[in-house]
Design a protein around this motif. Structure first.
Motif, PDB file in Angstrom:
ATOM      1  N   ILE A   1       0.828  -1.208   0.000  1.00 26.95           N
ATOM      2  CA  ILE A   1       0.000   0.000   0.000  1.00 26.95           C
ATOM      3  C   ILE A   1       0.863   1.259   0.000  1.00 26.95           C
ATOM      4  CG2 ILE A   1      -1.700   1.322   1.328  1.00 26.95           C
ATOM      5  CD1 ILE A   1      -2.764  -1.367   2.385  1.00 26.95           C
ATOM      6  N   PHE A   2       1.880   1.277   0.858  1.00 26.68           N
ATOM      7  CA  PHE A   2       2.712   2.486   0.985  1.00 26.68           C
ATOM      8  C   PHE A   2       3.488   2.769  -0.295  1.00 26.68           C
ATOM      9  CE2 PHE A   2       6.602   4.733   2.413  1.00 26.68           C
ATOM     10  CZ  PHE A   2       5.992   5.864   2.946  1.00 26.68           C
ATOM     11  N   THR A   3       4.087   1.737  -0.880  1.00 22.93           N
ATOM     12  CA  THR A   3       4.830   1.960  -2.130  1.00 22.93           C
ATOM     13  C   THR A   3       3.889   2.307  -3.280  1.00 22.93           C
ATOM     14  OG1 THR A   3       4.817  -0.445  -2.550  1.00 22.93           O
ATOM     15  CG2 THR A   3       6.774   0.489  -1.486  1.00 22.93           C
ATOM     16  N   THR A   4       2.649   1.850  -3.191  1.00 22.88           N
ATOM     17  CA  THR A   4       1.663   2.234  -4.203  1.00 22.88           C
ATOM     18  C   THR A   4       1.358   3.722  -4.112  1.00 22.88           C
ATOM     19  OG1 THR A   4       0.646   0.041  -4.262  1.00 22.88           O
ATOM     20  CG2 THR A   4      -0.693   1.880  -5.031  1.00 22.88           C
TER      21      THR A   4
ATOM     22  N   PHE B   1      -2.478  -4.131  -4.786  1.00 24.58           N
ATOM     23  CA  PHE B   1      -2.348  -2.676  -4.855  1.00 24.58           C
ATOM     24  C   PHE B   1      -1.319  -2.261  -5.905  1.00 24.58           C
ATOM     25  CE2 PHE B   1      -4.035  -3.483  -0.627  1.00 24.58           C
ATOM     26  CZ  PHE B   1      -5.093  -2.594  -0.587  1.00 24.58           C
ATOM     27  N   LYS B   2      -0.220  -3.001  -5.951  1.00 25.68           N
ATOM     28  CA  LYS B   2       0.805  -2.697  -6.957  1.00 25.68           C
ATOM     29  C   LYS B   2       0.269  -2.984  -8.361  1.00 25.68           C
ATOM     30  CE  LYS B   2       4.539  -1.816  -5.821  1.00 25.68           C
ATOM     31  NZ  LYS B   2       5.171  -0.509  -5.493  1.00 25.68           N
ATOM     32  N   ALA B   3      -0.555  -4.015  -8.500  1.00 28.04           N
ATOM     33  CA  ALA B   3      -1.163  -4.317  -9.799  1.00 28.04           C
ATOM     34  C   ALA B   3      -2.063  -3.175 -10.239  1.00 28.04           C
ATOM     35  CB  ALA B   3      -1.960  -5.622  -9.719  1.00 28.04           C
ATOM     36  N   GLY B   4      -2.883  -2.675  -9.320  1.00 24.99           N
ATOM     37  CA  GLY B   4      -3.750  -1.551  -9.650  1.00 24.99           C
ATOM     38  C   GLY B   4      -2.957  -0.318 -10.023  1.00 24.99           C
ATOM     39  N   LEU B   5      -1.831  -0.113  -9.319  1.00 24.78           N
ATOM     40  CA  LEU B   5      -0.979   1.036  -9.626  1.00 24.78           C
ATOM     41  C   LEU B   5      -0.448   0.959 -11.047  1.00 24.78           C
ATOM     42  CD1 LEU B   5       0.658   3.544  -8.726  1.00 24.78           C
ATOM     43  CD2 LEU B   5       2.443   1.974  -7.955  1.00 24.78           C
ATOM     44  N   TYR B   6       0.007  -0.225 -11.454  1.00 28.05           N
ATOM     45  CA  TYR B   6       0.576  -0.353 -12.796  1.00 28.05           C
ATOM     46  C   TYR B   6      -0.500  -0.318 -13.875  1.00 28.05           C
ATOM     47  CZ  TYR B   6       5.403  -0.881 -11.477  1.00 28.05           C
ATOM     48  OH  TYR B   6       6.669  -0.618 -11.031  1.00 28.05           O
ATOM     49  N   GLY B   7      -1.728  -0.703 -13.526  1.00 27.70           N
ATOM     50  CA  GLY B   7      -2.816  -0.515 -14.467  1.00 27.70           C
ATOM     51  C   GLY B   7      -3.061   0.963 -14.706  1.00 27.70           C
ATOM     52  N   LEU B   8      -3.015   1.739 -13.619  1.00 27.22           N
ATOM     53  CA  LEU B   8      -3.159   3.193 -13.745  1.00 27.22           C
ATOM     54  C   LEU B   8      -1.967   3.794 -14.486  1.00 27.22           C
ATOM     55  CD1 LEU B   8      -4.742   5.762 -13.009  1.00 27.22           C
ATOM     56  CD2 LEU B   8      -3.481   5.809 -10.836  1.00 27.22           C
ATOM     57  N   TYR B   9      -0.758   3.283 -14.194  1.00 23.30           N
ATOM     58  CA  TYR B   9       0.441   3.742 -14.897  1.00 23.30           C
ATOM     59  C   TYR B   9       0.265   3.639 -16.418  1.00 23.30           C
ATOM     60  CZ  TYR B   9       3.757   4.096 -10.960  1.00 23.30           C
ATOM     61  OH  TYR B   9       4.439   4.470  -9.847  1.00 23.30           O
ATOM     62  N   THR B  10      -0.306   2.527 -16.860  1.00 25.24           N
ATOM     63  CA  THR B  10      -0.462   2.303 -18.300  1.00 25.24           C
ATOM     64  C   THR B  10      -1.293   3.412 -18.938  1.00 25.24           C
ATOM     65  OG1 THR B  10      -0.388  -0.086 -17.895  1.00 25.24           O
ATOM     66  CG2 THR B  10      -1.179   0.636 -20.051  1.00 25.24           C
ATOM     67  N   ILE B  11      -2.368   3.781 -18.255  1.00 24.74           N
ATOM     68  CA  ILE B  11      -3.242   4.831 -18.786  1.00 24.74           C
ATOM     69  C   ILE B  11      -2.540   6.190 -18.767  1.00 24.74           C
ATOM     70  CG2 ILE B  11      -5.430   6.052 -18.425  1.00 24.74           C
ATOM     71  CD1 ILE B  11      -6.497   3.454 -17.159  1.00 24.74           C
ATOM     72  N   ILE B  12      -1.879   6.488 -17.648  1.00 19.34           N
ATOM     73  CA  ILE B  12      -1.215   7.779 -17.513  1.00 19.34           C
ATOM     74  C   ILE B  12      -0.037   7.896 -18.476  1.00 19.34           C
ATOM     75  CG2 ILE B  12       0.086   9.259 -15.932  1.00 19.34           C
ATOM     76  CD1 ILE B  12      -1.634   8.239 -13.677  1.00 19.34           C
ATOM     77  N   ALA B  13       0.627   6.774 -18.755  1.00 22.27           N
ATOM     78  CA  ALA B  13       1.763   6.808 -19.670  1.00 22.27           C
ATOM     79  C   ALA B  13       1.330   7.241 -21.071  1.00 22.27           C
ATOM     80  CB  ALA B  13       2.442   5.446 -19.729  1.00 22.27           C
ATOM     81  N   VAL B  14       0.134   6.838 -21.480  1.00 21.68           N
ATOM     82  CA  VAL B  14      -0.381   7.272 -22.790  1.00 21.68           C
ATOM     83  C   VAL B  14      -0.585   8.783 -22.779  1.00 21.68           C
ATOM     84  CG1 VAL B  14      -2.286   7.092 -24.423  1.00 21.68           C
ATOM     85  CG2 VAL B  14      -1.481   5.045 -23.218  1.00 21.68           C
ATOM     86  N   ALA B  15      -1.219   9.278 -21.700  1.00 20.87           N
ATOM     87  CA  ALA B  15      -1.431  10.723 -21.588  1.00 20.87           C
ATOM     88  C   ALA B  15      -0.100  11.459 -21.455  1.00 20.87           C
ATOM     89  CB  ALA B  15      -2.330  11.026 -20.394  1.00 20.87           C
ATOM     90  N   GLY B  16       0.854  10.841 -20.756  1.00 22.25           N
ATOM     91  CA  GLY B  16       2.158  11.467 -20.559  1.00 22.25           C
ATOM     92  C   GLY B  16       2.911  11.684 -21.858  1.00 22.25           C
ATOM     93  N   TYR B  17       2.761  10.741 -22.776  1.00 23.27           N
ATOM     94  CA  TYR B  17       3.439  10.886 -24.066  1.00 23.27           C
ATOM     95  C   TYR B  17       2.998  12.171 -24.767  1.00 23.27           C
ATOM     96  CZ  TYR B  17       4.966   9.965 -28.839  1.00 23.27           C
ATOM     97  OH  TYR B  17       5.552  10.076 -30.078  1.00 23.27           O
ATOM     98  N   PHE B  18       1.692  12.386 -24.825  1.00 18.46           N
ATOM     99  CA  PHE B  18       1.174  13.574 -25.501  1.00 18.46           C
ATOM    100  C   PHE B  18       1.464  14.848 -24.703  1.00 18.46           C
ATOM    101  CE2 PHE B  18      -1.470  10.079 -27.140  1.00 18.46           C
ATOM    102  CZ  PHE B  18      -1.244  10.258 -28.502  1.00 18.46           C
ATOM    103  N   LYS B  19       1.497  14.726 -23.373  1.00 21.31           N
ATOM    104  CA  LYS B  19       1.843  15.864 -22.525  1.00 21.31           C
ATOM    105  C   LYS B  19       3.270  16.319 -22.808  1.00 21.31           C
ATOM    106  CE  LYS B  19       1.828  18.545 -18.751  1.00 21.31           C
ATOM    107  NZ  LYS B  19       0.990  19.756 -18.582  1.00 21.31           N
ATOM    108  N   TRP B  20       4.207  15.383 -22.839  1.00 23.58           N
ATOM    109  CA  TRP B  20       5.598  15.737 -23.107  1.00 23.58           C
ATOM    110  C   TRP B  20       5.778  16.240 -24.539  1.00 23.58           C
ATOM    111  CZ3 TRP B  20      10.351  13.112 -20.637  1.00 23.58           C
ATOM    112  CH2 TRP B  20      10.215  13.129 -19.244  1.00 23.58           C
ATOM    113  N   GLU B  21       4.998  15.690 -25.450  1.00 20.58           N
ATOM    114  CA  GLU B  21       5.058  16.149 -26.838  1.00 20.58           C
ATOM    115  C   GLU B  21       4.710  17.630 -26.907  1.00 20.58           C
ATOM    116  OE1 GLU B  21       6.075  15.896 -30.508  1.00 20.58           O
ATOM    117  OE2 GLU B  21       5.576  13.888 -29.808  1.00 20.58           O
ATOM    118  N   ARG B  22       3.683  18.037 -26.196  1.00 21.84           N
ATOM    119  CA  ARG B  22       3.290  19.454 -26.167  1.00 21.84           C
ATOM    120  C   ARG B  22       4.337  20.294 -25.455  1.00 21.84           C
ATOM    121  NH1 ARG B  22      -1.672  17.128 -24.719  1.00 21.84           N
ATOM    122  NH2 ARG B  22      -1.346  17.769 -22.550  1.00 21.84           N
ATOM    123  N   MET B  23       4.840  19.773 -24.336  1.00 22.66           N
ATOM    124  CA  MET B  23       5.834  20.528 -23.571  1.00 22.66           C
ATOM    125  C   MET B  23       7.106  20.764 -24.367  1.00 22.66           C
ATOM    126  SD  MET B  23       5.413  18.802 -19.782  1.00 22.66           S
ATOM    127  CE  MET B  23       6.675  19.830 -19.051  1.00 22.66           C
TER     128      MET B  23
END
Length: 255
Positions: free
Chosen positions: A46-49, A212-234
């Motif tokens: 939980i804490f590392t998540t 909890f770590k599994a749920g975190l990495y599921g969220l990571y996958t979604i955010i990583a897609v958004a992060g790509y376009f965020k960095w592209e704009r930046m």
């Protein structure tokens, strides 16, 4: 007038009655005890998540503080992964801890180091490296490094550990090695590496009982897609607050 004699059946002995086990009522006290036991068993997960959520938010914002979290979180993940039989991930977490120091230095003073080494083509001194695309000439060396790392990690896991998922464990470790290097260089393509790593880790951690770590990495996958376009704009923004080449002093980190 006679009376008939009716035979009387013998009385069966009475068997002893088994004691009835008391039914434990489901009281709030019992529920709280189970919750405490669950939290005690999963507190590290939980804490590392929670640290992971902070890390991905900082990475999405391209904030330099992500490297401080990336030193603390993987240091704790070493024990978490090792106790769940993910030996490759435990080794990778040790690498992350050391690489976090390297990443912080590169983000904070990478451009300055290149300047002092005479590699900035006579431009004025800057401190922080910009967000860019990975040069095409890097793709082949990166692919070769990934394949070699995958093979070497797989050999270590199958030879020296009892890992039940050596192929996928080695795959995520090798690609994470490349992804962390790309992150330290601020290449936009680092998000592509993490999308793949996070999706595979989501599957692995569910199977290994780290919810909890599994749920975190599921969220990571979604955010990583958004992060790509965020960095592209930046990377295309050109003004003093966000573009390091026009910001001569030590940056405070993007907010």
């Amino acid at each position: 007038m006679g009376f008939g004699i009716f035979p009387i059946s013998p009385i069966s002995p009475i068997s002893p009655i088994s004691p009835i086990s008391p039914i434990t009522p489901k009281t709030p006290k019992n529920k709280n005890k189970k919750m405490q036991q669950y939290l005690l068993a999963h507190w590290l997960d939980i804490f590392t998540t929670l640290l992971g959520l902070l890390y991905i938010w900082l990475e999405y914002r391209a904030h330099i503080a992500l490297w401080l979290v990336s030193i603390i979180m993987p240091a704790m993940d070493i024990w978490l992964y090792w106790t769940h039989g993910l030996y490759g991930d435990a080794g990778m977490a040790a690498y992350y801890t050391v690489a976090g120091v390297y990443g912080f230095i590169m983000w904070r003073y990478g451009a300055l180091i290149r300047t002092l080494m005479g590699r900035n083509d006579g431009k004025k001194i800057v401190y922080e490296i910009p967000i860019t695309h990975m040069p095409l000439k890097k793709y082949l060396p990166v692919a070769l490094c990934f394949i070699l790392a995958w093979g070497a990690t797989y050999w270590v896991l199958t030879t020296w550990t009892n890992s039940t998922v050596p192929l996928l464990d080695a795959f995520t470790n090798a690609l994470s090695f490349v992804g962390l290097w790309a992150l330290a260089k601020k290449y936009i393509e680092q998000w592509v590496f993490w999308i793949i790593v996070d999706a595979v880790c989501f599957y692995l951690y569910i199977g290994k009982g780290i919810p909890f770590k599994a749920g975190l990495y599921g969220l990571y996958t979604i955010i990583a897609v958004a992060g790509y376009f965020k960095w592209e704009r930046m990377s295309t923004e050109i003004h003093p607050e966000t573009h390091p080449e026009t910001h001569p002093g030590p940056p405070e980190g993007r907010e």
